[in-house]
Write a protein that holds these residues in place. Structure first.
Motif, short mmCIF file in Angstrom:
data_model
loop_
_atom_site.label_atom_id
_atom_site.label_comp_id
_atom_site.label_asym_id
_atom_site.label_seq_id
_atom_site.Cartn_x
_atom_site.Cartn_y
_atom_site.Cartn_z
N SER A 27 0.85 -1.19 0.00
CA SER A 27 0.00 0.00 0.00
C SER A 27 0.89 1.24 0.00
N VAL A 28 0.42 2.27 -0.67
CA VAL A 28 1.20 3.50 -0.88
C VAL A 28 0.39 4.70 -0.42
N LEU A 29 1.08 5.64 0.24
CA LEU A 29 0.47 6.87 0.73
C LEU A 29 0.92 8.05 -0.12
N ASP A 30 -0.05 8.80 -0.66
CA ASP A 30 0.24 10.05 -1.34
C ASP A 30 0.29 11.14 -0.27
N THR A 31 1.48 11.66 0.00
CA THR A 31 1.66 12.60 1.11
C THR A 31 1.04 13.97 0.82
N LEU A 32 0.71 14.26 -0.44
CA LEU A 32 0.10 15.55 -0.76
C LEU A 32 -1.40 15.55 -0.48
N THR A 33 -2.05 14.44 -0.77
CA THR A 33 -3.50 14.37 -0.62
C THR A 33 -3.93 13.55 0.59
N GLY A 34 -3.00 12.75 1.16
CA GLY A 34 -3.36 11.87 2.26
C GLY A 34 -4.06 10.60 1.81
N GLU A 35 -4.16 10.41 0.49
CA GLU A 35 -4.84 9.22 -0.04
C GLU A 35 -3.93 8.01 0.03
N ARG A 36 -4.50 6.88 0.42
CA ARG A 36 -3.74 5.63 0.55
C ARG A 36 -4.39 4.57 -0.34
N ARG A 37 -3.58 3.90 -1.15
CA ARG A 37 -4.10 2.87 -2.05
C ARG A 37 -3.28 1.59 -1.93
N ARG A 38 -3.99 0.47 -2.14
CA ARG A 38 -3.35 -0.84 -2.02
C ARG A 38 -3.36 -1.53 -3.37
N SER A 39 -2.29 -2.24 -3.65
CA SER A 39 -2.16 -2.93 -4.93
C SER A 39 -3.04 -4.18 -4.96
N ALA A 40 -3.25 -4.68 -6.17
CA ALA A 40 -3.87 -5.99 -6.31
C ALA A 40 -2.86 -7.04 -5.82
N PRO A 41 -3.32 -8.17 -5.30
CA PRO A 41 -2.39 -9.18 -4.79
C PRO A 41 -1.60 -9.85 -5.92
N LEU A 42 -0.40 -10.25 -5.59
CA LEU A 42 0.48 -10.94 -6.53
C LEU A 42 0.86 -12.30 -5.95
N GLN A 43 0.82 -13.32 -6.77
CA GLN A 43 1.29 -14.64 -6.37
C GLN A 43 2.63 -14.91 -7.04
N LEU A 44 3.60 -15.29 -6.24
CA LEU A 44 4.92 -15.59 -6.77
C LEU A 44 4.88 -16.85 -7.62
N GLU A 45 5.68 -16.83 -8.66
CA GLU A 45 5.88 -18.03 -9.47
C GLU A 45 7.18 -18.68 -8.98
N VAL A 46 7.04 -19.79 -8.26
CA VAL A 46 8.19 -20.44 -7.63
C VAL A 46 8.45 -21.78 -8.31
N THR A 47 9.70 -21.98 -8.72
CA THR A 47 10.10 -23.25 -9.32
C THR A 47 10.95 -24.03 -8.33
N PRO A 48 10.90 -25.37 -8.39
CA PRO A 48 11.72 -26.17 -7.46
C PRO A 48 13.20 -25.94 -7.71
N SER A 49 13.99 -26.24 -6.70
CA SER A 49 15.44 -26.14 -6.82
C SER A 49 15.93 -27.11 -7.87
N SER A 50 16.90 -26.68 -8.67
CA SER A 50 17.42 -27.52 -9.76
C SER A 50 18.63 -28.34 -9.34
N GLY A 51 18.94 -28.35 -8.04
CA GLY A 51 20.09 -29.10 -7.57
C GLY A 51 21.36 -28.27 -7.58
N PRO A 52 22.52 -28.91 -7.40
CA PRO A 52 23.79 -28.16 -7.33
C PRO A 52 23.97 -27.22 -8.52
#
Length: 270
Positions: free
Chosen positions: A209-234
């Protein structure tokens, strides 16, 4: 010389000092409140700024331009009050004027004993625009760091700040003293680093969430899901960022420059 005689010579001097520096002595203006060096405000809110000075007799306050020209009212855009307050009312974008909303002003305090000028005050009115917050991230690998970026339009960045990061509905808190913790906030909070991504992180939703210090307005982003891949080994050490890391910091303040690399087994960073 007798002590009594010395005392009799000091007393008149003391009386003179009290008379010279006592209550009611006339003097020129001295600032109590100077305007700021920079006044930034949104056209949707407007702004007001004051100056104040004391003196005997009380000084008169007036606003002027850097060349000494007195400031006058501009109907609906600028109002000069007798008490030393300068008012910029809210205004529509179509009525923006560079000579009013992007100008330099000074306050002047004057009396029969002289005058003083304040520092220059640069005014910048920012035209409100529709905006949104967005979180982005590159693909992450289990066991490796991940960088999430909180973004707003570049025109808003100077007067916005990151209020919070979230994992699902929980606020993420990173201690400034714990640089080895599981998360790290850098770039004034605009970037969130997960030190070691887990496969279950792919099921979580991250937002900021981000605050606009000039207007006092606060907005939140849409949620994000990470794309996680398994470890590929050494694997050999590899960097996770392919562009230079840039950070802005005030003089005398601290900053963090992370070294984001991954390897299996974990590399030694020096």
């Amino acid at each position: 010389m007798l002590p009594g005689a010395m005392g009799s010579r000091l007393v008149p001097g003391l009386v003179v000092l009290l008379v010279m520096g006592g209550y009611g002595q006339e003097h020129g203006p001295v600032w109590l409140l100077e305007p700021p060096a920079r006044l930034v405000f949104s056209n949707s809110t407007g702004a007001r700024v004051s100056c104040a000075a004391h003196g005997s007799p009380p000084p008169a306050l007036a606003w002027q331009l850097p060349d000494g020209a007195p400031l006058h009212d501009v109907p609906g855009l600028r109002q000069v009050l007798d008490n030393g307050t300068l008012v910029f009312p809210a205004f529509p974008a179509a009525r923006y004027r560079q000579d009013v909303h992007g100008a330099v002003y000074r306050c002047r305090a004057s009396s029969a004993h002289g005058a003083v000028l304040s520092r220059d005050m640069r005014v910048l009115a920012v035209i409100w625009q529709e905006w949104s917050v967005r979180v982005t991230s590159s693909r992450a690998q289990a066991g490796a760091p991940a960088v999430l970026t909180c973004g707003v339009p570049s025109a808003l960045r100077d007067h916005c700040s990151v209020a919070a990061w979230y994992r699902d509905d929980a606020v993420l808190v990173a201690s400034a003293d714990d640089l080895a913790g599981p998360i790290l906030l850098v770039d004034s909070g605009w970037r969130l680093i997960l030190r070691s991504v887990r496969l279950e992180d792919a099921r979580a939703q991250f937002a900021c969430s981000v605050l606009d210090t000039l207007t006092g307005e606060r907005r939140r982003s849409a949620p994000l899901q990470l794309e996680v891949t398994p470890s590929s080994g050494p694997s050999a050490p590899r960097t996770l960022l392919h562009t230079p890391w840039e950070a802005s910091v005030r003089r005398g303040a601290d900053t963090v420059l992370p070294c984001l690399v991954h390897a299996d087994p974990p590399p030694v960073v020096t």
